[in-house]
Structure formats: C-alpha cells, structure tokens
Design a protein around this motif. Structure first.
Motif, PDB file in Angstrom:
ATOM      1  N   GLU A  65      22.853  12.980   8.443  1.00  0.00           N
ATOM      2  CA  GLU A  65      22.676  11.578   8.826  1.00  0.00           C
ATOM      3  C   GLU A  65      21.740  10.848   7.871  1.00  0.00           C
ATOM      4  N   LEU A  66      20.649  11.505   7.456  1.00  0.00           N
ATOM      5  CA  LEU A  66      19.713  10.865   6.539  1.00  0.00           C
ATOM      6  C   LEU A  66      20.318  10.701   5.152  1.00  0.00           C
ATOM      7  N   THR A  67      21.162  11.631   4.747  1.00  0.00           N
ATOM      8  CA  THR A  67      21.846  11.481   3.453  1.00  0.00           C
ATOM      9  C   THR A  67      22.741  10.248   3.468  1.00  0.00           C
ATOM     10  N   ARG A  68      23.487  10.098   4.548  1.00  0.00           N
ATOM     11  CA  ARG A  68      24.349   8.918   4.650  1.00  0.00           C
ATOM     12  C   ARG A  68      23.525   7.631   4.641  1.00  0.00           C
ATOM     13  N   ALA A  69      22.433   7.614   5.391  1.00  0.00           N
ATOM     14  CA  ALA A  69      21.610   6.405   5.462  1.00  0.00           C
ATOM     15  C   ALA A  69      20.913   6.117   4.138  1.00  0.00           C
ATOM     16  N   LEU A  70      20.403   7.166   3.487  1.00  0.00           N
ATOM     17  CA  LEU A  70      19.681   6.951   2.237  1.00  0.00           C
ATOM     18  C   LEU A  70      20.620   6.543   1.112  1.00  0.00           C
ATOM     19  N   SER A  71      21.857   7.024   1.129  1.00  0.00           N
ATOM     20  CA  SER A  71      22.811   6.626   0.084  1.00  0.00           C
ATOM     21  C   SER A  71      23.088   5.124   0.128  1.00  0.00           C
ATOM     22  N   LEU A  72      22.993   4.535   1.309  1.00  0.00           N
ATOM     23  CA  LEU A  72      23.200   3.091   1.426  1.00  0.00           C
ATOM     24  C   LEU A  72      22.009   2.293   0.905  1.00  0.00           C
ATOM     25  N   GLU A  73      20.858   2.929   0.817  1.00  0.00           N
ATOM     26  CA  GLU A  73      19.649   2.238   0.358  1.00  0.00           C
ATOM     27  C   GLU A  73      19.426   2.375  -1.145  1.00  0.00           C
ATOM     28  N   MET A  74      20.040   3.384  -1.770  1.00  0.00           N
ATOM     29  CA  MET A  74      19.675   3.704  -3.145  1.00  0.00           C
ATOM     30  C   MET A  74      20.145   2.652  -4.142  1.00  0.00           C
ATOM     31  N   ARG A  75      21.231   1.975  -3.861  1.00  0.00           N
ATOM     32  CA  ARG A  75      21.701   0.960  -4.816  1.00  0.00           C
ATOM     33  C   ARG A  75      20.662  -0.139  -4.982  1.00  0.00           C
ATOM     34  N   ALA A  76      20.196  -0.675  -3.883  1.00  0.00           N
ATOM     35  CA  ALA A  76      19.167  -1.715  -3.958  1.00  0.00           C
ATOM     36  C   ALA A  76      17.856  -1.148  -4.481  1.00  0.00           C
ATOM     37  N   CYS A  77      17.571   0.098  -4.130  1.00  0.00           N
ATOM     38  CA  CYS A  77      16.325   0.727  -4.580  1.00  0.00           C
ATOM     39  C   CYS A  77      16.304   0.856  -6.101  1.00  0.00           C
ATOM     40  N   TYR A  78      17.365   1.403  -6.681  1.00  0.00           N
ATOM     41  CA  TYR A  78      17.417   1.557  -8.137  1.00  0.00           C
ATOM     42  C   TYR A  78      17.428   0.192  -8.835  1.00  0.00           C
ATOM     43  N   ALA A  79      18.119  -0.767  -8.251  1.00  0.00           N
ATOM     44  CA  ALA A  79      18.126  -2.105  -8.857  1.00  0.00           C
ATOM     45  C   ALA A  79      16.718  -2.699  -8.873  1.00  0.00           C
ATOM     46  N   ASP A  80      15.964  -2.516  -7.787  1.00  0.00           N
ATOM     47  CA  ASP A  80      14.591  -3.020  -7.747  1.00  0.00           C
ATOM     48  C   ASP A  80      13.699  -2.290  -8.749  1.00  0.00           C
ATOM     49  N   ILE A  81      13.916  -0.991  -8.902  1.00  0.00           N
ATOM     50  CA  ILE A  81      13.109  -0.225  -9.854  1.00  0.00           C
ATOM     51  C   ILE A  81      13.390  -0.685 -11.275  1.00  0.00           C
ATOM     52  N   ALA A  82      14.661  -0.914 -11.593  1.00  0.00           N
ATOM     53  CA  ALA A  82      14.989  -1.420 -12.933  1.00  0.00           C
ATOM     54  C   ALA A  82      14.340  -2.781 -13.167  1.00  0.00           C
ATOM     55  N   GLY A  83      14.388  -3.662 -12.163  1.00  0.00           N
ATOM     56  CA  GLY A  83      13.726  -4.948 -12.297  1.00  0.00           C
ATOM     57  C   GLY A  83      12.213  -4.803 -12.438  1.00  0.00           C
ATOM     58  N   LEU A  84      11.648  -3.831 -11.730  1.00  0.00           N
ATOM     59  CA  LEU A  84      10.210  -3.568 -11.848  1.00  0.00           C
ATOM     60  C   LEU A  84       9.853  -3.132 -13.263  1.00  0.00           C
ATOM     61  N   PHE A  85      10.666  -2.242 -13.833  1.00  0.00           N
ATOM     62  CA  PHE A  85      10.407  -1.783 -15.196  1.00  0.00           C
ATOM     63  C   PHE A  85      10.510  -2.941 -16.189  1.00  0.00           C
ATOM     64  N   ARG A  86      11.509  -3.809 -15.990  1.00  0.00           N
ATOM     65  CA  ARG A  86      11.640  -4.957 -16.890  1.00  0.00           C
ATOM     66  C   ARG A  86      10.425  -5.871 -16.796  1.00  0.00           C
ATOM     67  N   SER A  87       9.968  -6.116 -15.572  1.00  0.00           N
ATOM     68  CA  SER A  87       8.816  -7.003 -15.405  1.00  0.00           C
ATOM     69  C   SER A  87       7.545  -6.418 -15.991  1.00  0.00           C
ATOM     70  N   ARG A  88       7.504  -5.085 -16.127  1.00  0.00           N
ATOM     71  CA  ARG A  88       6.322  -4.434 -16.712  1.00  0.00           C
ATOM     72  C   ARG A  88       6.428  -4.291 -18.231  1.00  0.00           C
ATOM     73  N   GLY A  89       7.477  -4.842 -18.814  1.00  0.00           N
ATOM     74  CA  GLY A  89       7.595  -4.838 -20.268  1.00  0.00           C
ATOM     75  C   GLY A  89       8.255  -3.619 -20.864  1.00  0.00           C
ATOM     76  N   LEU A  90       8.834  -2.742 -20.044  1.00  0.00           N
ATOM     77  CA  LEU A  90       9.530  -1.579 -20.589  1.00  0.00           C
ATOM     78  C   LEU A  90      10.859  -2.003 -21.187  1.00  0.00           C
ATOM     79  N   ARG A  91      11.303  -1.268 -22.194  1.00  0.00           N
ATOM     80  CA  ARG A  91      12.560  -1.576 -22.869  1.00  0.00           C
ATOM     81  C   ARG A  91      13.562  -0.467 -22.636  1.00  0.00           C
ATOM     82  N   PRO A  92      14.812  -0.811 -22.385  1.00  0.00           N
ATOM     83  CA  PRO A  92      15.831   0.228 -22.204  1.00  0.00           C
ATOM     84  C   PRO A  92      16.006   1.056 -23.459  1.00  0.00           C
ATOM     85  N   HIS A  93      16.509   2.243 -23.252  1.00  0.00           N
ATOM     86  CA  HIS A  93      16.649   3.194 -24.354  1.00  0.00           C
ATOM     87  C   HIS A  93      17.596   2.682 -25.423  1.00  0.00           C
ATOM     88  N   ASP A  94      18.672   1.985 -25.017  1.00  0.00           N
ATOM     89  CA  ASP A  94      19.674   1.568 -25.984  1.00  0.00           C
ATOM     90  C   ASP A  94      19.183   0.459 -26.888  1.00  0.00           C
TER      91      ASP A  94
END
Length: 807
Positions: free
Chosen positions: A178-207
C-alpha cells in the motif's frame, strides 16, 4: 556521521515530506480497501495493518528519514578518474549475481524487494528522475550512479520504515504494497520539486558540461555507442532486458527516407499510451548521454564533402565546416541559379546517432525529428533562403528533443519558439536581396551561427537569441514607420491624450458625485470639458488668460443654471452670458467637438438658462457652499503622463476617429466603419487545409508527450490577442485578399498599425474595436495557418496515417 551536503540535505527533506504524505494516503487507502474487500480474512488483515500503522506512523517517518540519511552519509565519493584522494577508502566492489551464495536469504529477499519497489516508484516519474540525475554530477562527493535520491535508496528506506513498525510478515507485506502504491504517486511531484530546488541553488545539469573521454578508447566509445557493460546516468543497466524495449519503440531499418517513414509510422501507431511512462526504467528528463552529446557536437562541426560550392582543401572538404556556403550573401543564390537546400543531417547520420543513443525512446525521437525536418525543408511557405538557415538548426533541435520532454508538449519551449518565430517573420518579406529582407537574413544567419557554434544545449542561449530577434524586428519596423512620416509617434501622442482625458474624467466623476447639478451638465463636464482641460494642460503655448477662463467655465456653467429671483441676479447673469458662451465655444473648438453634438447640448442648455430666471433662488449660504465645492472640483490639475498607470494586459477601448484631423487620419490610414463593406461577401481563396484550424491532437505524436494546448488561433475573435509585430497577415480589402505586416502595437494594445506594399508602403491604422470586428467577420487572418513546427508535425502525421493504411 559526517555532515551531509546542503543540497542533498534539502532534497532529503523534500523526500521525507513525500513519504509523510504517502503514509497518510496509504493509511486512508488501507481503510478504503478494507471497506471494499469481500473476504472477511482480508478485511481483518487490512484493518489490523491500518491500526498498527496509525499507531506507529511517526516511527515509520522517523525510521524512513534515518535510513535515507544513513545511505546518503555512506555513499562513496566519486573523485575524478585517475585522481587518488588522500584518506579515502577504496570503493566497494559491486556485488554480482554469481556472488549471491555469500548472502543469506533475508538479504537476497531484501535486494529483490528493493529492486521491485524501486521500479514501481520510478514508473510514473521517469522524466523527473533523469532530470534529478543530471544535477548529481554538480554536487561534490555524490556519485552519479549511486546517489541517495535514486528510487532504490528510497525503496530501501521504505522497507526499513515498515520493518520498524511491525515484526509480522503478513502485515509488513500489506503495508509495503500500500505504501509503495501511495509513494509512487508522490514521487513525480517530489522529483520535479527537487530539480527545481537544484536549479534555484545554481546547480547545472550534467549535459551542460559534457566531459569527453580521452584517448583512443574515448573516441572508439563515441563511434561504437554504449557497450553491453554500460550503465545509463539514471542508474539503469542498459543490458538489462527489462529496459531494452518499450511500447512504440523503433527498430533499425536501414535504407533511405521511405524506410524512415515506415519506421516512424510503426512508432506512431503502436505506442499505446506513450513510451515515456510505459516502462519501469529511468528514461527521459533534461539529460542525454554524454557520448550522444559529444557526437552531436562533432557532427555540427564536421565538414560535408563538396557541399556549398566554397573552396575546398586537398581532401575535397570545405575549409570551415559543413555549413560552408550557407553563410554567403543571398545574391548568388537568387541570380545565379536554383537554390540548393541543405541535406537532412539526421537522415545521413541516423545509424551513428541511434548507436550512440541509450534506448529505443531516443531512437524514436531521432526518427521523429528527422521526419519533421523533411517536412520543414519542403514547406511551401518557408522561403528557400530561410530554409537554409533553419536547416542548420537540425542538430540543436535534435538535442533539445532528446533531452527535454517539453519540446514536444509545449509550444512555449525556447527552441520551438525560435524556429517558429524565424519562419513566421521570414514570411513577411518578399525579397531577401535588398533591405529590409537582406538585413533580416543577415541577422538570422548570425544568430544561427552563434547557436550552432556555441553551447546549443543551454536553453538560455535560445532565449537570448529570441530576444535579439524581437529587438531587431521592433527597431526595423519603427524605422520603416518613421521614414513614412512617423505614424507611430503621432498615434502615441493621441493615445496618451485619450488616456489622460479618461483618467481626468474618472477623477471629475468621483469629485462631482456629491455635487447637486443637472445630469446633462454632469455628463458634459466630465466627458467633454475634461478633454478641453487636458488639451490646455498639454499645450503651454495657449494664451494664459484663455486657459484661466476655460478652467473657471465649469464652475460658472453650473452656477449659471441656478435659480435667480432678484433683478440684480438676473442682470448679472445676462451681463456674463455672452462671455460664458464665447468661452464655451472656444474650448469646444480646441477639441473639434462635432457640430451635431454641440446642437444637442445647447438644446438642453438654453432651456435650463430660461428656467433659471424663475423659481426659488438658493440662499446665500447654499450658493456659497455650492461655489466652494465647484472651485475645489475644477481646481484639481489634470493628470500628467507620469501619473498614468502602467498599461494592463487588457486593451483599452479608445475612440480615435473624432480626435484626428483629416490630414492626420490620412497620414495614419485610419480604417473606419464606412471604409469596410460589411455587407459584402468574403471570398475565401484559401485552401481547405488552411481553413481548418489545427487542434492539439494534430500536433501530438503517439509515444511522445502530448501537446498541452492547441496551436495559436489564426482566425476569428481570438486572433486579436495573438498578434505580434513583424508578422504577416491576410486582410480582405476592396474585394481582394492583400498581404499586410503588423508594424506597431500601442502600449495599451488599443491601436494597431499595419503596412502594405513593398516599394511604396501604405499605412493602415485601426482601433482594437475595428480590429476585432475584422477578425470576427473573417476579414483578417494569419498568413500562416499554423507555425512551422506545428505544420510539419501535422503533415507528418497525415503521411504516416496514409502509410499505415497502405500497409
């Protein structure tokens, strides 16, 4: 425990928040599942698991966070290749499947469960996960393939959190599912927020900082593509059969362009619900494989044998690059013979690109972009000289499509906007051998060269080039209008006066709300006399005595209609009446108030004056109070330009027709209602394809992210809000369709200036009200029925649909 990197620590806090939200969602899901369960034993197990988890939910969150931080602290650093780090422990040897005999059953089960849960967590967040992966190389001490934010690490933390809640195996299994199902629904927004956080902190993507491999081994790797032992940047083994195929994947079909179309057709029709979310791998995002990026850069600088007609070296290659000959002046191409369009480089190097790509999704994107450029280079509305320049962007466009999911879904993507804007602006020019078309071609050639030879994997590069393009068009159109009499400046002055008068009218309406007077006088003073006072404030050359009389007239006019009972009051009124009427007419002459409106006003004023000679007069106190109120009202100075608010997004409905003299209206080419035959039949000479507006489904490709919105409207009422300076439009005038170019939009989007003709340009000016009527009546349409990339996508879909039916 060592202190965590601050970037990683901030990201872990976001992961913990996602886990807490998933825990709450999972606890509620257990209760709902129990209510819908048809078996008593299953219902009891779910209710028991919900009770235990609710009791220890805080412990789960605490243990989950501890596990994530422990894994982050234990993550081995990734120093540069060949550089020893003093005091650092050697990296542990990766565990192989043939060494599982050294592990007990519980460890094996945990590894299998971790892998299974990790795949489930990343199922709907593949794009976001790869974008997070691309930032990891910019965080010191964090390896790209073993970073603590990967789904396997989160899966391990979830298992440890569940194990801390209960020791019962069945309850653990229920909670884990049950927690796997629930957490999988949260990870898309979570990863998107983390990427935005990294951008706001001045990090640059690898490419953005591609590292080429040194030596012959690196060159071989770039040419042969990834080996069977390669690992993608998202931590997914490329040799694993689970990630080898996906719905809609393209298979290599060698040969020319017909085979490419069949390959694309198979991808479009067999992709199901889209390849990006159909697998459990970590494909997609804002990152592409380094070897593929290196190949794109190499191809962008590799000469093409014998192409371009320029001088060649001993080996038969042009001396500069494959774009040699495309940077020359346009004259030889027009006068010396047919224009040679550049080749489709993606078709030419298809096998190399597919070999360097990491998966079938990238293969599909390569084929799709190649097909799009087939359509672009054959587009009838794209001038050949401009097609040459846009063709130089093949590899930058391919790089954007491979690395950014929004390229296909959003028409606001910087690369799409730049390509579409170049093509749209080019359609407004009829000749590129002389100005203004020649200057525009030179600018586009320089902008494209900067992109091709620069860091074309940086989105801010395209934004800056788009800004330079818009700035050039604004300056060029402004100079063109100034050469014809500076219609834009005249229009801006008139618009400013209208805005000032409108603002002053609002001020007078508020100030006179409590003043007792007749309605026709209130309307006249606020709507008409306010314009007179604004006009005098903007013309300091007027006689000072006249200006003062005009300012006092508002007070005198209201007092002149008040009842007068004594002979002295009547005598004073009759003595001042001639001066009052003369001043009134002088003010109305300044603003050229129409004669018909004057007659209507005087028809009400004269009876009011006659009525004032009878009736009960005001007391001296009442008269003095009224005079004081009027003095305070008309004592307010009219607003100045700096007092005007910034123009809003909604256009102001300002009527310019009555504010212009005949010479000014002729200079502007003002279009009024009587100039348009509204009862005449509009003969649509456009093809059936161009009449039908494209929808979002027409520019969406199966297997790739669907278009988020339909293309910009090209006709109808909505076109008014999508007009851009420098763009060509079709206008129905005098029974014919003529090509016009939008040259100026006023600051408030209330007035629009179009130009028509090449050698001898004609200016056409209209208000937003007239423009809306023309659009609603079908008398103004966009010259292009869709932007270049949207047209190319729609035609490619039609051809592929035809191929699918034929096969």
């Amino acid at each position: 425990m060592n202190r965590l990197n601050p970037h990683v620590d901030a990201a872990l806090q976001r992961v913990r928040l996602a886990a807490e939200q998933a825990a709450e969602r999972g606890a509620e899901g257990l209760g709902l599942a129990a209510l819908s369960s048809g078996q008593a034993k299953r219902r009891d197990a779910l209710l028991s698991a919900q009770f235990i988890f609710r009791k220890h939910q805080a412990l789960f969150s605490q243990r989950f966070d501890q596990s994530m931080r422990q894994q982050a602290a234990q993550t081995p650093a990734s120093p540069a290749a060949g550089t020893p780090v003093a005091g650092a422990r050697p990296a542990a040897k990766p565990t192989q499947w043939d060494e599982l005999s050294l592990m007990d059953d519980d460890q094996v089960n945990t590894l299998v469960a971790t892998d299974r849960i990790g795949l489930a967590l990343g199922h709907q967040s593949e794009w976001e996960l790869r974008e997070v992966n691309s930032y990891m190389s910019d965080i010191p001490g964090v390896p790209e393939d073993r970073h603590p934010l990967r789904t396997q690490a989160i899966a391990q933390a979830l298992i440890e959190g569940v194990n801390a809640v209960t020791d019962d195996a069945d309850t653990r299994q229920v909670l884990t599912d049950e927690l796997t199902r629930a957490l999988s629904l949260e990870m898309r927004a979570c990863y998107a927020d983390i990427a935005g956080l990294f951008r706001s902190r001045g990090l640059r993507p690898h490419d953005m900082r591609v590292r080429g491999t040194g030596g012959t081994a690196g060159a071989a790797g770039a040419s042969r593509g990834p080996s069977s032992h390669d690992v993608s940047t998202s931590g997914v083994p490329l040799h694993d059969s689970r990630y080898a195929t996906m719905p809609g994947a393209l298979h290599s079909i060698h040969g020319g362009r017909p085979s490419m179309l069949h390959s694309m057709a198979g991808a479009f029709q067999g992709s199901g619900h889209g390849g990006y979310v159909a697998t459990g791998g970590g494909l997609g995002g804002g990152h592409i494989d380094p070897q593929l990026m290196e190949l794109l850069r190499r191809l962008a600088q590799t000469p093409i044998v014998g192409f371009g007609g320029g001088p060649t070296t001993a080996g038969g290659l042009p001396p500069n690059s494959q774009w040699q000959g495309w940077d020359a002046e346009p004259g030889p191409y027009v006068e010396g013979g047919p224009i040679v369009l550049p080749p489709n480089l993606i078709h030419q190097h298809r096998d190399e690109l597919r070999q360097a790509a990491s998966g079938s999704l990238d293969h599909m994107v390569i084929d799709v972009v190649a097909g799009l450029f087939d359509q672009i280079l054959s587009d009838a509305k794209l001038p050949p000289l401009m097609a040459q320049q846009i063709a130089r962007l093949q590899l930058p466009v391919l790089r954007a499509a491979l690395g950014d999911r929004t390229f296909f879904s959003s028409r606001r993507h910087p690369v799409r906007r730049l390509v579409n804007r170049i093509a749209t602006l080019a359609a407004a020019y009829d000749d590129f051998t002389e100005d203004p078309g020649k200057s525009f071609l030179a600018l586009v050639r320089d902008l494209v060269q900067d992109v091709v030879s620069g860091d074309f994997d940086r989105m801010d590069l395209y934004e800056s080039k788009l800004g330079q393009l818009e700035h050039f068009i604004e300056e060029q159109t402004a100079q063109s209008l100034k050469a014809q009499g500076d219609a834009a400046s005249l229009l801006e002055r008139k618009e400013t006066e209208l805005r000032l008068q409108q603002r002053y009218m609002q001020q007078l309406q508020q100030a006179m709300a409590s003043v007792d007077m007749r309605d026709f006088l209130r309307d006249f003073l606020t709507q008409t006399w306010s314009e007179v006072l604004v006009h005098t404030s903007r013309h300091p050359d007027l006689d000072a005595a006249l200006v003062e009389r005009l300012r006092q007239l508002g007070r005198d006019l209201v007092l002149s209609v008040q009842p007068k009972t004594t002979p002295q009051q009547r005598q004073a009124f009759l003595a001042t009446l001639p001066v009052l009427m003369r001043t009134l007419n002088e003010g109305l002459d300044l603003i050229r108030w129409p004669e018909t409106e004057r007659k209507k006003f005087f028809a009400e004023l004269l009876p009011a004056h006659a009525d004032s000679l009878k009736g009960q007069a005001l007391s001296p106190l009442e008269y003095n109070l009224l005079a004081k109120q009027l003095e305070s009202v008309f004592g307010m100075a009219p607003p100045r330009e700096q007092d005007l608010p910034a123009p809003g997004s909604a256009p102001l409905d300002l009527d310019l027709s009555e504010k212009l003299s005949d010479e000014e209206a002729q200079q502007l080419g003002l279009i009024e209602d009587e100039h348009v035959d509204w009862d005449g039949q509009v003969d649509i000479d456009l093809s059936a394809e161009e009449q039908r507006p494209l929808q979002a489904v027409d520019i969406s490709i199966d297997g790739l992210p669907a278009a988020e919105e339909a293309p910009s409207p090209t006709a109808g009422e909505l076109l008014v809000d999508h007009l851009h300076i420098g763009t060509a439009y079709r206008m129905h005038r005098d029974g014919d369709w003529v090509k016009v170019r939008l040259a100026h939009i006023s600051a408030t989007r209330s007035f629009f200036i179009f130009t028509h003709g090449t050698k001898h340009q004609e200016t056409l000016t209209m208000t937003v009200r007239m423009l809306r009527k023309l659009c609603e009546g079908g008398r103004l349409r966009a010259y292009e029925h869709a932007h270049l990339l949207e047209r190319a996508t729609a035609r490619a879909r039609q051809q592929l649909a035809a191929l699918g039916k034929a096969s």
